[in-house]
Design a protein around this motif. Structure first.
Motif, PDB file in Angstrom:
ATOM      1  N   ASN A 257       0.877  -1.170   0.000  1.00 59.80           N
ATOM      2  CA  ASN A 257       0.000   0.000   0.000  1.00 59.80           C
ATOM      3  C   ASN A 257       0.919   1.226   0.000  1.00 59.80           C
ATOM      4  O   ASN A 257       1.620   1.474   0.976  1.00 59.80           O
ATOM      5  N   VAL A 258       0.950   1.976  -1.093  1.00 62.01           N
ATOM      6  CA  VAL A 258       1.904   3.078  -1.218  1.00 62.01           C
ATOM      7  C   VAL A 258       1.190   4.411  -1.344  1.00 62.01           C
ATOM      8  O   VAL A 258       0.059   4.493  -1.829  1.00 62.01           O
ATOM      9  N   SER A 259       1.866   5.449  -0.899  1.00 66.39           N
ATOM     10  CA  SER A 259       1.298   6.797  -0.968  1.00 66.39           C
ATOM     11  C   SER A 259       1.482   7.415  -2.350  1.00 66.39           C
ATOM     12  O   SER A 259       0.794   8.371  -2.704  1.00 66.39           O
ATOM     13  N   LYS A 260       2.423   6.876  -3.120  1.00 67.90           N
ATOM     14  CA  LYS A 260       2.720   7.413  -4.447  1.00 67.90           C
ATOM     15  C   LYS A 260       2.685   6.276  -5.471  1.00 67.90           C
ATOM     16  O   LYS A 260       3.611   5.477  -5.553  1.00 67.90           O
ATOM     17  N   PRO A 261       1.621   6.182  -6.261  1.00 63.31           N
ATOM     18  CA  PRO A 261       1.525   5.098  -7.238  1.00 63.31           C
ATOM     19  C   PRO A 261       2.578   5.229  -8.332  1.00 63.31           C
ATOM     20  O   PRO A 261       3.074   6.311  -8.625  1.00 63.31           O
ATOM     21  N   LEU A 262       2.905   4.111  -8.932  1.00 63.41           N
ATOM     22  CA  LEU A 262       3.816   4.082 -10.064  1.00 63.41           C
ATOM     23  C   LEU A 262       3.041   4.310 -11.359  1.00 63.41           C
ATOM     24  O   LEU A 262       1.875   3.928 -11.462  1.00 63.41           O
ATOM     25  N   PRO A 263       3.648   4.921 -12.355  1.00 62.32           N
ATOM     26  CA  PRO A 263       2.970   5.057 -13.651  1.00 62.32           C
ATOM     27  C   PRO A 263       2.853   3.696 -14.320  1.00 62.32           C
ATOM     28  O   PRO A 263       3.660   2.803 -14.062  1.00 62.32           O
ATOM     29  N   PRO A 264       1.856   3.499 -15.183  1.00 62.69           N
ATOM     30  CA  PRO A 264       1.725   2.214 -15.879  1.00 62.69           C
ATOM     31  C   PRO A 264       2.865   2.001 -16.867  1.00 62.69           C
ATOM     32  O   PRO A 264       3.508   2.945 -17.313  1.00 62.69           O
ATOM     33  N   MET A 265       3.094   0.741 -17.190  1.00 63.25           N
ATOM     34  CA  MET A 265       4.154   0.387 -18.137  1.00 63.25           C
ATOM     35  C   MET A 265       3.527   0.005 -19.477  1.00 63.25           C
ATOM     36  O   MET A 265       2.653  -0.849 -19.531  1.00 63.25           O
ATOM     37  N   PRO A 266       3.966   0.622 -20.561  1.00 68.06           N
ATOM     38  CA  PRO A 266       3.421   0.264 -21.872  1.00 68.06           C
ATOM     39  C   PRO A 266       4.108  -0.968 -22.448  1.00 68.06           C
ATOM     40  O   PRO A 266       5.280  -1.218 -22.183  1.00 68.06           O
ATOM     41  N   VAL A 267       3.372  -1.734 -23.211  1.00 65.30           N
ATOM     42  CA  VAL A 267       3.950  -2.792 -24.038  1.00 65.30           C
ATOM     43  C   VAL A 267       3.713  -2.377 -25.481  1.00 65.30           C
ATOM     44  O   VAL A 267       2.574  -2.202 -25.911  1.00 65.30           O
ATOM     45  N   VAL A 268       4.798  -2.172 -26.216  1.00 58.70           N
ATOM     46  CA  VAL A 268       4.722  -1.662 -27.581  1.00 58.70           C
ATOM     47  C   VAL A 268       5.227  -2.724 -28.550  1.00 58.70           C
ATOM     48  O   VAL A 268       6.299  -3.301 -28.334  1.00 58.70           O
ATOM     49  N   ALA A 269       4.455  -2.983 -29.586  1.00 62.87           N
ATOM     50  CA  ALA A 269       4.886  -3.917 -30.630  1.00 62.87           C
ATOM     51  C   ALA A 269       5.498  -3.130 -31.778  1.00 62.87           C
ATOM     52  O   ALA A 269       4.915  -2.161 -32.260  1.00 62.87           O
ATOM     53  N   SER A 270       6.681  -3.526 -32.198  1.00 62.65           N
ATOM     54  CA  SER A 270       7.336  -2.942 -33.363  1.00 62.65           C
ATOM     55  C   SER A 270       7.593  -4.068 -34.353  1.00 62.65           C
ATOM     56  O   SER A 270       7.907  -5.191 -33.959  1.00 62.65           O
ATOM     57  N   TYR A 271       7.452  -3.751 -35.638  1.00 63.21           N
ATOM     58  CA  TYR A 271       7.597  -4.810 -36.630  1.00 63.21           C
ATOM     59  C   TYR A 271       8.086  -4.256 -37.952  1.00 63.21           C
ATOM     60  O   TYR A 271       7.932  -3.078 -38.250  1.00 63.21           O
ATOM     61  N   GLN A 272       8.702  -5.149 -38.720  1.00 63.44           N
ATOM     62  CA  GLN A 272       9.142  -4.792 -40.056  1.00 63.44           C
ATOM     63  C   GLN A 272       7.919  -4.666 -40.952  1.00 63.44           C
ATOM     64  O   GLN A 272       7.014  -5.490 -40.910  1.00 63.44           O
ATOM     65  N   ALA A 273       7.904  -3.645 -41.766  1.00 69.05           N
ATOM     66  CA  ALA A 273       6.717  -3.380 -42.580  1.00 69.05           C
ATOM     67  C   ALA A 273       7.042  -3.312 -44.066  1.00 69.05           C
ATOM     68  O   ALA A 273       6.336  -2.645 -44.819  1.00 69.05           O
ATOM     69  N   LEU A 274       8.072  -4.028 -44.475  1.00 67.89           N
ATOM     70  CA  LEU A 274       8.506  -3.863 -45.855  1.00 67.89           C
ATOM     71  C   LEU A 274       8.355  -5.098 -46.733  1.00 67.89           C
ATOM     72  O   LEU A 274       8.286  -4.981 -47.947  1.00 67.89           O
ATOM     73  N   THR A 275       8.356  -6.279 -46.141  1.00 66.69           N
ATOM     74  CA  THR A 275       8.228  -7.483 -46.953  1.00 66.69           C
ATOM     75  C   THR A 275       7.224  -8.434 -46.319  1.00 66.69           C
ATOM     76  O   THR A 275       6.934  -8.344 -45.131  1.00 66.69           O
TER      77      THR A 275
END
Length: 306
Positions: A257-275
């Motif tokens: 139980n904390v007085s200062k919450p942590l920011p959320p963590m993003p999950v980002v997908a990166s991919y090749q978009a050429l072939t």
């Protein structure tokens, strides 16, 4: 414009190397150069700035690339429809993921990909964000699920999900009824992800904002190892709640139980978009669906799709 010329251009743009492009297309480097010259001659414009370690698409090259991507995508779709076949892939699907994704919805994604690409081999690399993006850039991966996107020519990114971050520790070490301030946390042994990783860098402003510094800190590059250290009472750690949901449910770990919450963590997908646009698009669509279904299954507020 010949299909082989269009495919040569997008492969060259992705690999950024005439030798690698020639190997992938089973031809020679002079043939790659000749095809590029023919394309530039046809459009009357230099499409790629190259030489002395520089390889960069010009504005005209960006425009031509988008057109070739779309054209090849359409041709692949037409071929699949005329043949009545489902999507196929002869080479392995090369996925990269951070520990948190591997420990949560990656098994569901692998099952879904096997169902969509019967008989395909899947190569999964689990690593930190920086190595994964480097692997994607070097054409060792097709898709990478990390905390940060790969922002470069020939790559696209999208947000897979957001994960709630919590402070957690063993009930033998922490008091579940106490409300921990950043000062309290700074006096506890803290286990973090590897130095210079995005989760590690998130800790500095958490404490610096309060003019505090966590001095009793141990870094580790393995989520599995961190969880086991927590269970043994070695310290506390900031982790995505969904990655330790079983330990929280069993009581091996407790959320502080904390007085200062942590920011959320993003999950980002990166991919090749050429072939192989049909294959990559199918992978992307499947991962979006799987991530969304996972977020809908877990406890509300612990994972969500933006």
């Amino acid at each position: 414009m010949r299909t082989i010329d269009m495919r040569t251009f997008v492969v060259l743009t992705r690999t950024r190397n005439f030798r690698r492009a020639a190997e992938e297309l089973n031809t020679t480097q002079p043939a790659i150069s000749s095809r590029l010259t023919a394309i530039e001659r046809k459009y009357g414009s230099r499409l790629i700035e190259r030489g002395s370690g520089v390889f960069r698409l010009t504005d005209a090259g960006e425009l031509v690339l988008k057109g070739f991507e779309a054209a090849l995508d359409e041709l692949d779709q037409v071929s699949a429809k005329l043949s009545g076949s489902t999507l196929k892939r002869s080479s392995p699907l090369r996925l990269g993921a951070i520990d948190t994704v591997a420990a949560t919805w990656m098994p569901d994604l692998i099952d879904a990909l096997h169902a969509r690409f019967p008989g395909v081999q899947i190569e999964l690399t689990v690593d930190g964000t920086a190595p994964l993006l480097a692997g994607l850039m070097a054409d060792r991966l097709d898709v990478a699920f990390a905390i940060q996107p790969l922002i470069d020519e020939g790559f696209r990114s999208f947000s897979s999900c957001m994960l709630q971050m919590i402070w957690a520790g063993s009930p033998r070490l922490i008091d579940p009824g106490h409300r921990y301030t950043p000062g309290d946390l700074a006096r506890l042994p803290i286990i973090s992800f590897a130095k210079a990783s995005p989760p590690f860098l998130m800790l500095a402003p958490y404490f610096h904002d309060e003019k505090l510094l966590a001095t009793n800190l141990t870094s580790c590059n393995s989520l599995y190892a961190i969880v086991n250290l927590l269970i043994d009472g070695f310290g506390v750690a900031a982790l995505p709640a969904v990655s330790i949901r079983r330990e929280l449910k069993s009581g091996q770990l407790c959320a502080l139980n904390v007085s200062k919450p942590l920011p959320p963590m993003p999950v980002v997908a990166s991919y090749q978009a050429l072939t192989q646009q049909d294959t990559i698009r199918a992978m992307v669509e499947t991962s979006r669906t799987v991530a969304g279904e996972f977020c809908a299954r877990v406890e509300p507020g612990t994972a969500w799709v933006e």
